[in-house]
Enzyme design. Structure first.
Site: not given
Length: 681
Positions: A65, A203
């Site tokens: 992603h 993240c």
């Protein structure tokens, strides 16, 4: 959610045998639907995210992603691989692969839905349903949260309930899940006060791993009978943990790959600090570790600085050392800039004899230009006097936080006293920070902890640093500094040109990365003890750093058809960024096409660095680009050096990209198809 994934974005027989191939196969489906405008540019962004941390999860799941300027709308593509694709998970290849594409400016509602999907991937029933669906339409409906009869029947046959649809990210149910309130309410029903934990997950992109880690920790806490509240610092925004929740917590868990925001809130709590994937893969172990630390009374004595939290879990000493050194350099640069520019202006106004002028405190004539030049020179000289102490102080700060500042500054002052210069400041900062860290590891009575940061640590750190710098390492470092100064002073001819080539290559290799920073630090370190050689080095470094963005701007202007629309827009901004000596202006181009842009940039940087040294250009300012040209020695030749490197890089980029276009199939690349369809429509 149904707008994000359709049956055209599903491949139930994904034949790719590598993660790059899998990402390309799914991305091509996005290109066909017009969700991605530049296939190669988007894949470069996916690869850059993958390089930060593998996206494989235990249980056969891969979730590549990224955010990308090449994405027009939030999109999901799903692939099921019969043979599996290695995404770096510890238990082997992934057979369920989600490619998640988010625009660079995606709104919170879309990102909340993506985060909810990430949470659902932690549920076994949902994952099993994905493995059982038989048609792309069923898979798309399942992911979108729409009723799927076959999937429901399959789940019933296995003895589990059908997977419920994705909840509305703004609903009360979702908000309760995000905060762990359901688990808290259940735990408080028991007669015994549960063990209370607060956690933060994050993240680099804040789309998937952030929320998966939160879900895993919540499930593990519920099973262990703990009370857990999670703050997800993701792309969809976050709600801060309340001060009351933090104060009542028995322990803290950080599962993160980027620095925790406002980490000082958690000072004094038993803390478990790991990467985000540990929060996904072993949440029960982390919660037990937090319980054990609380039982032993282990607490964090100080809040780590952003420097301490930089990098991924498991970074080696070399990576940490580089980060500490860059911390000192970053705080030193403003002093170099202010002092260097003031001195350069003084020379421009009063000539080089201004350095012998009397103190302006004793003699200043308001109507004389020489007096104003002397004022600038003496003020700049005082700013320069702080360089080495600031460097040493903030290296120590990066290592040990505020208790390291005083020992670091003292060590830097000693380095100046014994003429150890820039190298002495580096050594002093490391000694000071290391000393404070060593003392902090000593267990002391709770009653004494209050005076440690303001009395004990500065006292012991300063004493040890002063002893080592004066009597042990100072003299050898001073001798080495003098040898380096003499070498730079004697630079001429071929040796100077070779050094210019090396510095140019380093400045253009990673465009603001570690090698670029090392070359820049070497240059401004020379300004701490300026001489003819160090001023040449500073000029070569700045000139080379200007080349990549200027070259990309020139290339997009001359051959715009070789670049995407987004790159052409970035090219307009790159003119100013390059002229201002901001090498990072070329990063979007390098990320989209690294194999062509980076080698071309290095070639141009080498040309400029070599010519700048050959022309004997000098520079006292550490920054400023073309805006400090009047303060540069041999400014006309300096501009020629920059122009030559810019033309070299732009020409190579155009040549290499042109060769790629010629090699493309005559029918056109997949990225061109949506445009053709749109025109036909």
């Amino acid at each position: 959610m149904s707008e994000m994934i359709t049956l055209e974005l599903v491949d139930l027989d994904l034949s790719a045998d590598s993660k790059e191939g899998a990402a390309r196969a799914l991305a091509e489906r996005m290109v066909t639907l017009g969700r991605v405008t530049d296939l190669d540019g988007f894949l470069a962004d996916v690869a850059a995210r993958e390089a930060q941390m593998p996206t494989g999860l235990e249980g056969g799941i891969g979730i590549p992603h990224c955010r990308s300027a090449h994405v027009t709308a939030p999109t999901l593509a799903f692939g099921r691989s019969p043979s599996g694709v290695d995404f770096g998970a510890p238990d082997g290849p992934a057979d369920l692969i989600f490619l998640i594409a988010a625009p660079a400016g995606a709104d919170d509602a879309h990102l909340s839905i993506l985060s909810t999907l990430a949470r659902r991937l932690m549920r076994p029933d949902f994952v099993e349903a994905l493995r059982s669906v038989e048609t792309p339409a069923e898979a798309a409906a399942l992911v979108a949260g729409e009723p799927v009869a076959d999937a429901g029947a399959g789940a019933a046959a296995r003895g589990s309930s059908p997977t419920p649809p994705l909840p509305d990210p703004g609903s009360a149910r979702t908000r309760a899940s995000n905060a762990g309130e359901a688990d808290i309410a259940a735990a408080r029903q028991s007669s015994q006060q549960p063990f209370r934990v607060v956690a933060v997950t994050s993240c680099p992109t804040g789309i998937a791993h952030t929320y998966m880690a939160a879900e895993s920790l919540q499930q593990a806490a519920a099973e262990a009978g703990m009370e857990l509240t999670v703050e997800t610092q993701g792309s969809a925004g976050f709600t801060k943990l309340t001060p009351e929740a933090i104060a009542a917590a028995d322990a803290v868990v950080f599962a993160h790959d980027v620095p925790v925001r406002e980490r000082s809130r958690f000072a004094g709590k038993p803390t478990v600090d790991v990467g985000v994937k540990a929060g996904i893969n072993r949440p029960a172990e982390l919660l037990q570790e937090a319980r054990d630390k609380a039982a032993r009374g282990e607490v964090a004595d100080h809040a780590p600085t952003p420097v301490e939290t930089a990098g991924e879990d498991g970074d080696g000493y070399g990576a940490k050392l580089r980060t500490w050194l860059m911390s000192g350099v970053s705080y030193m640069v403003p002093f170099v800039a202010a002092g260097g520019l003031l001195i350069a202006l003084a020379f421009a106004i009063g000539g080089y004899e201004i350095n012998t002028a009397p103190s302006v405190a004793d003699h200043f004539v308001w109507t004389e230009a020489a007096s104003w030049a002397a004022l600038l020179f003496q003020t700049g000289g005082l700013a320069f006097g702080f360089l080495v102490p600031v460097l040493a102080g903030y290296i120590a700060y990066g290592m040990a936080d505020r208790p390291g500042l005083v020992p670091g500054f003292v060590g830097g002052a000693v380095a100046l006293t014994i003429n150890a210069g820039f190298l002495g400041g580096l050594i002093a900062g490391l000694i000071a920070g290391g000393t404070v860290l060593a003392v902090q590891r000593i267990r002391i009575p709770t009653a004494l902890r209050g005076i440690m940061p303001v009395v004990v640590l500065p006292l012991i750190g300063s004493a040890v640093t002063g002893f080592l710098m004066f009597l042990v390492v100072g003299k050898p470092v001073a001798s080495l500094q003098q040898a380096l100064t003499d070498w730079l002073s004697g630079l001429s001819g071929a040796n100077a040109i070779i050094l210019g080539v090396i510095l140019g290559l380093m400045m253009c290799f990673d465009l603001g990365g570690p090698l670029n920073k090392v070359a820049y630090a070497f240059a401004i370190g020379g300004l701490a003890t300026p001489n003819e050689g160090s001023l040449k080095v500073m000029a070569a470094v700045m000139a080379a750093g200007m080349v990549p963005p200027l070259a990309m701007a020139l290339a997009t202007t001359v051959r715009g058809r070789l670049f995407s629309k987004t790159e052409r827009e970035n090219g307009k901004a790159a003119w100013f960024l390059g002229a201002s000596f901001i090498s990072e202006g070329a990063i979007p181009f390098a990320a989209a096409d690294p194999l062509r842009v980076i080698p071309a940039s290095m070639a141009g940087g080498a040309v400029t660095g070599a010519l700048s040294m050959a022309f004997e250009c000098t520079l006292r300012a550490p920054h400023g680009g073309i805006f400090v040209i009047p303060l540069i020695g041999n400014p006309f030749l300096y501009l020629i050096a920059i122009a030559a490197g810019t033309a070299t890089t732009a020409g190579l980029v155009i040549l290499l990209k042109g060769m790629r276009k010629q090699a493309a199939p005559a029918a056109g690349s997949p990225a061109e198809e949506p445009a053709k369809v749109a025109v036909a429509a």
